[in-house]
Motif scaffolding. Structure first.
Motif, PDB file in Angstrom:
ATOM      1  N   UNK A 118       6.892  -1.559  -6.786  1.00  0.00           N
ATOM      2  CA  UNK A 118       6.743  -2.109  -5.427  1.00  0.00           C
ATOM      3  C   UNK A 118       5.475  -1.161  -4.913  1.00  0.00           C
ATOM      4  N   UNK A 119       4.456  -1.822  -4.367  1.00  0.00           N
ATOM      5  CA  UNK A 119       3.359  -1.133  -3.818  1.00  0.00           C
ATOM      6  C   UNK A 119       2.983  -1.661  -2.542  1.00  0.00           C
ATOM      7  N   UNK A 120       2.440  -0.730  -1.544  1.00  0.00           N
ATOM      8  CA  UNK A 120       1.983  -1.059  -0.030  1.00  0.00           C
ATOM      9  C   UNK A 120       0.689  -0.613  -0.006  1.00  0.00           C
ATOM     10  N   UNK A 121      -0.023  -1.392   0.799  1.00  0.00           N
ATOM     11  CA  UNK A 121      -1.287  -1.067   1.462  1.00  0.00           C
ATOM     12  C   UNK A 121      -1.365  -1.594   2.930  1.00  0.00           C
ATOM     13  N   UNK A 122      -0.878  -0.197   3.773  1.00  0.00           N
ATOM     14  CA  UNK A 122      -0.752  -0.631   4.981  1.00  0.00           C
ATOM     15  C   UNK A 122      -2.179  -1.122   5.717  1.00  0.00           C
ATOM     16  N   UNK A 123      -2.160  -1.622   6.834  1.00  0.00           N
ATOM     17  CA  UNK A 123      -3.491  -1.713   7.893  1.00  0.00           C
ATOM     18  C   UNK A 123      -4.400  -2.710   7.097  1.00  0.00           C
ATOM     19  N   UNK A 124      -4.046  -3.570   6.148  1.00  0.00           N
ATOM     20  CA  UNK A 124      -4.680  -4.748   5.683  1.00  0.00           C
ATOM     21  C   UNK A 124      -3.754  -6.165   5.889  1.00  0.00           C
ATOM     22  N   UNK A 125      -4.215  -6.915   6.750  1.00  0.00           N
ATOM     23  CA  UNK A 125      -3.453  -8.207   6.827  1.00  0.00           C
ATOM     24  C   UNK A 125      -3.629  -9.209   5.737  1.00  0.00           C
ATOM     25  N   UNK A 126      -4.676  -9.002   4.888  1.00  0.00           N
ATOM     26  CA  UNK A 126      -4.620 -10.087   3.629  1.00  0.00           C
ATOM     27  C   UNK A 126      -5.041  -9.122   2.587  1.00  0.00           C
ATOM     28  N   UNK A 127      -4.321  -9.525   1.327  1.00  0.00           N
ATOM     29  CA  UNK A 127      -4.469  -8.789   0.222  1.00  0.00           C
ATOM     30  C   UNK A 127      -5.928  -9.073  -0.422  1.00  0.00           C
ATOM     31  N   UNK A 128      -6.294 -10.299  -0.455  1.00  0.00           N
ATOM     32  CA  UNK A 128      -7.618 -10.582  -0.850  1.00  0.00           C
ATOM     33  C   UNK A 128      -7.511 -10.658  -2.528  1.00  0.00           C
ATOM     34  N   UNK A 129      -8.878 -10.727  -2.729  1.00  0.00           N
ATOM     35  CA  UNK A 129      -8.971 -10.651  -4.410  1.00  0.00           C
ATOM     36  C   UNK A 129      -8.724  -9.447  -5.255  1.00  0.00           C
ATOM     37  N   UNK A 130      -8.370  -8.457  -4.478  1.00  0.00           N
ATOM     38  CA  UNK A 130      -7.951  -7.220  -5.026  1.00  0.00           C
ATOM     39  C   UNK A 130      -6.346  -7.081  -5.275  1.00  0.00           C
ATOM     40  N   UNK A 131      -5.670  -8.135  -4.898  1.00  0.00           N
ATOM     41  CA  UNK A 131      -4.289  -7.847  -4.876  1.00  0.00           C
ATOM     42  C   UNK A 131      -3.813  -7.295  -6.137  1.00  0.00           C
ATOM     43  N   UNK A 132      -4.355  -7.640  -7.190  1.00  0.00           N
ATOM     44  CA  UNK A 132      -3.712  -7.458  -8.516  1.00  0.00           C
ATOM     45  C   UNK A 132      -4.401  -5.970  -9.125  1.00  0.00           C
ATOM     46  N   UNK A 133      -4.972  -5.356  -8.231  1.00  0.00           N
ATOM     47  CA  UNK A 133      -5.629  -3.988  -8.551  1.00  0.00           C
ATOM     48  C   UNK A 133      -4.832  -2.789  -8.104  1.00  0.00           C
ATOM     49  N   UNK A 134      -4.114  -1.951  -9.248  1.00  0.00           N
ATOM     50  CA  UNK A 134      -3.462  -0.920  -8.707  1.00  0.00           C
ATOM     51  C   UNK A 134      -4.097  -0.099  -7.750  1.00  0.00           C
ATOM     52  N   UNK A 135      -5.351   0.449  -7.946  1.00  0.00           N
ATOM     53  CA  UNK A 135      -6.123   1.173  -7.201  1.00  0.00           C
ATOM     54  C   UNK A 135      -6.106   0.848  -5.793  1.00  0.00           C
TER      55      UNK A 135
END
Length: 127
Positions: A95-112
């Motif tokens: 499971x992974x999380x990126x707070x403060x982004x309301x949309x994952x966008x095109x980078x959603x599949x990038x672990x970084x």
């Protein structure tokens, strides 16, 4: 401190189902992008599915129609329902999380792209 704790992995036969859970704690921002990744031995970590705070979802082609990502905001829990499992789905799931982004966008599949990770839960599918 953001913490992500996965559970629900196990061993199933081909065609079976599992539901993974990811309990999140430590952040209160209403904007986020959360995802499920997997990594098989000797392979790179790959994005499986993602969901953002708007409820938008995306899936890897290999799991479309079989996996469903969802969330329970009241419980701060992310889920991955996996149906029609195949041996090639065998991997450690994260499971992974990126707070403060309301949309994952095109980078959603990038672990970084993600800031926080859980420890993983093993899924093994036998033929």
């Amino acid at each position: 401190q953001v913490q992500l704790v996965e559970s629900g992995g196990g061993s199933v036969q081909s065609g079976g189902s599992l539901r993974l859970s990811c309990a999140a704690s430590g952040y209160s921002d209403s904007r986020y992008c959360m995802g499920w990744f997997r990594q098989a031995p000797g392979k790179q970590r790959e994005g499986v599915a993602t969901i953002d705070s708007n409820g938008s979802t995306r899936y890897a082609d290999s799991v479309k129609g079989r996996f469903t990502i969802s969330q329970d905001n009241a419980k701060n829990t992310l889920y991955l329902q996996m149906n029609s499992l195949k041996p090639e789905d065998t991997a450690m799931y994260y499971c992974a999380a990126r707070p403060r982004f309301s949309s994952c966008g095109s980078r959603w599949a990038l672990p970084g792209f993600y800031s926080y990770w859980g420890q993983g839960t093993q899924v093994t599918v036998s033929s």
